[in-house]
Write an enzyme that holds these catalytic residues in place. Sequence first.
Site, PDB file in Angstrom:
ATOM      1  N   ASP A 143       0.843  -1.195   0.000  1.00  0.00           N
ATOM      2  CA  ASP A 143       0.000   0.000   0.000  1.00  0.00           C
ATOM      3  C   ASP A 143       0.880   1.246   0.000  1.00  0.00           C
ATOM      4  OD1 ASP A 143      -2.223  -1.551   0.072  1.00  0.00           O
ATOM      5  OD2 ASP A 143      -2.651  -1.241   2.205  1.00  0.00           O
ATOM      6  N   CYS A 193     -20.989  22.595 -15.265  1.00  0.00           N
ATOM      7  CA  CYS A 193     -22.200  22.098 -15.919  1.00  0.00           C
ATOM      8  C   CYS A 193     -23.449  22.616 -15.189  1.00  0.00           C
ATOM      9  CB  CYS A 193     -22.157  20.574 -16.005  1.00  0.00           C
ATOM     10  SG  CYS A 193     -23.386  19.884 -17.154  1.00  0.00           S
ATOM     11  N   GLN A 222     -25.332  26.565 -14.399  1.00  0.00           N
ATOM     12  CA  GLN A 222     -26.755  26.889 -14.487  1.00  0.00           C
ATOM     13  C   GLN A 222     -27.280  27.449 -13.173  1.00  0.00           C
ATOM     14  OE1 GLN A 222     -28.643  23.315 -16.000  1.00  0.00           O
ATOM     15  NE2 GLN A 222     -27.305  23.244 -17.797  1.00  0.00           N
ATOM     16  N   ARG A 251     -28.218  18.758 -21.634  1.00  0.00           N
ATOM     17  CA  ARG A 251     -29.368  19.034 -22.489  1.00  0.00           C
ATOM     18  C   ARG A 251     -29.842  20.482 -22.371  1.00  0.00           C
ATOM     19  NH1 ARG A 251     -31.447  14.228 -24.299  1.00  0.00           N
ATOM     20  NH2 ARG A 251     -31.132  12.405 -22.972  1.00  0.00           N
ATOM     21  N   HIS A 308     -17.173  20.113 -19.042  1.00  0.00           N
ATOM     22  CA  HIS A 308     -16.569  19.364 -17.937  1.00  0.00           C
ATOM     23  C   HIS A 308     -15.041  19.399 -18.041  1.00  0.00           C
ATOM     24  CE1 HIS A 308     -20.194  17.300 -16.274  1.00  0.00           C
ATOM     25  NE2 HIS A 308     -20.673  17.624 -17.466  1.00  0.00           N
ATOM     26  N   GLU A 340     -12.885  18.619 -15.900  1.00  0.00           N
ATOM     27  CA  GLU A 340     -12.244  17.505 -15.191  1.00  0.00           C
ATOM     28  C   GLU A 340     -11.908  16.346 -16.122  1.00  0.00           C
ATOM     29  OE1 GLU A 340     -16.734  16.682 -14.716  1.00  0.00           O
ATOM     30  OE2 GLU A 340     -15.372  18.402 -14.916  1.00  0.00           O
TER      31      GLU A 340
END
Length: 316
Positions: free
Chosen positions: A7, A147, A151, A228, A273, A275
């Site tokens: 790890d 996104c 809005q 959309r 987006h 990212e």
Amino acid sequence: SVVSAPDVSSIYEVPLQFHNEDLDERIVEKLNIFTGSPNLSKWKRIASVLKNPKESVRIAMVGKYVTLTDSYKSLNESLVHGGIANECKVEITYVDSEKVEADGIGDDVKKADAILVPMGFGPRGTEGKIAVVKYARENAVPFLGICFGLQMAVIEYARHVCGLDKANSTEVDPNTPHPVIDLMTSQRGLTKKGGTMRLGEYPCELKDGSLARKLYARKKVSERHRHRYEFNNHYREQIEAAGMVCAGTSPDDALVEMVELPDHPWFVASQFHPEFKSRPTDCHPLFRGFIKAAVTHKAKSKAKPQAQLGLKVVKR
């Protein structure tokens, strides 16, 4: 060819760990590939920054899927990329927007160094997101909307700055008197919606003199989309006249891709987006700028109480 896989503290240490185990050398040997030694200097820098950051900031991510944080996996990693670019540790506080609706703005938002409102859909939790956008705008807290976040930022500005009472998205309230966010023209009349979203990469032109233009350091960019609904151009002139800048648009100027507030320290939102295009070795400009703004805001917030007490602030 026994390889240890212990790890590690970060996924970005994995390439270095396997290199130390000679895994890469064994693979090219088995595949009979001739190659020189890998240049892992970028990965070493990443690991070094993550282990020994110069700064730390706390980001409040306000959404409605926060009980399953992997819903924002790409965003989570992009914020880490922003931290790497600024030699900074990024701590994310997940804030349930429905809880904000019920209880108001809490310390998890007020104590954050920056606020991010991510993607989403549907009416649940939207008023909480709008409340958080208002808080960021009025209190000069760095804000990034993505996104659905764009809005919500447009709706908040329309309501509280433009005076458009009950402004909303028709996705959230089909009967809103001011549909500042509305269904894209190409989406109207569709009975079968499968595969009809605005998906994939589209070009965007950035406004000269805007913060977005400065962050990208170029005029034209290309970003990935999944939506959309869009900024309703019938309200564009009124909203821009009130001070919000449409900093990025499609080449034909039909779709607003980015908005920002020039009288705010750092307030940016994108319909796309970012990212999806950020990498640990090549952070997206918006996340690099967002985390830098968070670091600056934190420093100013620390200096302010000292100045009020008459203390001299010494930078080291």
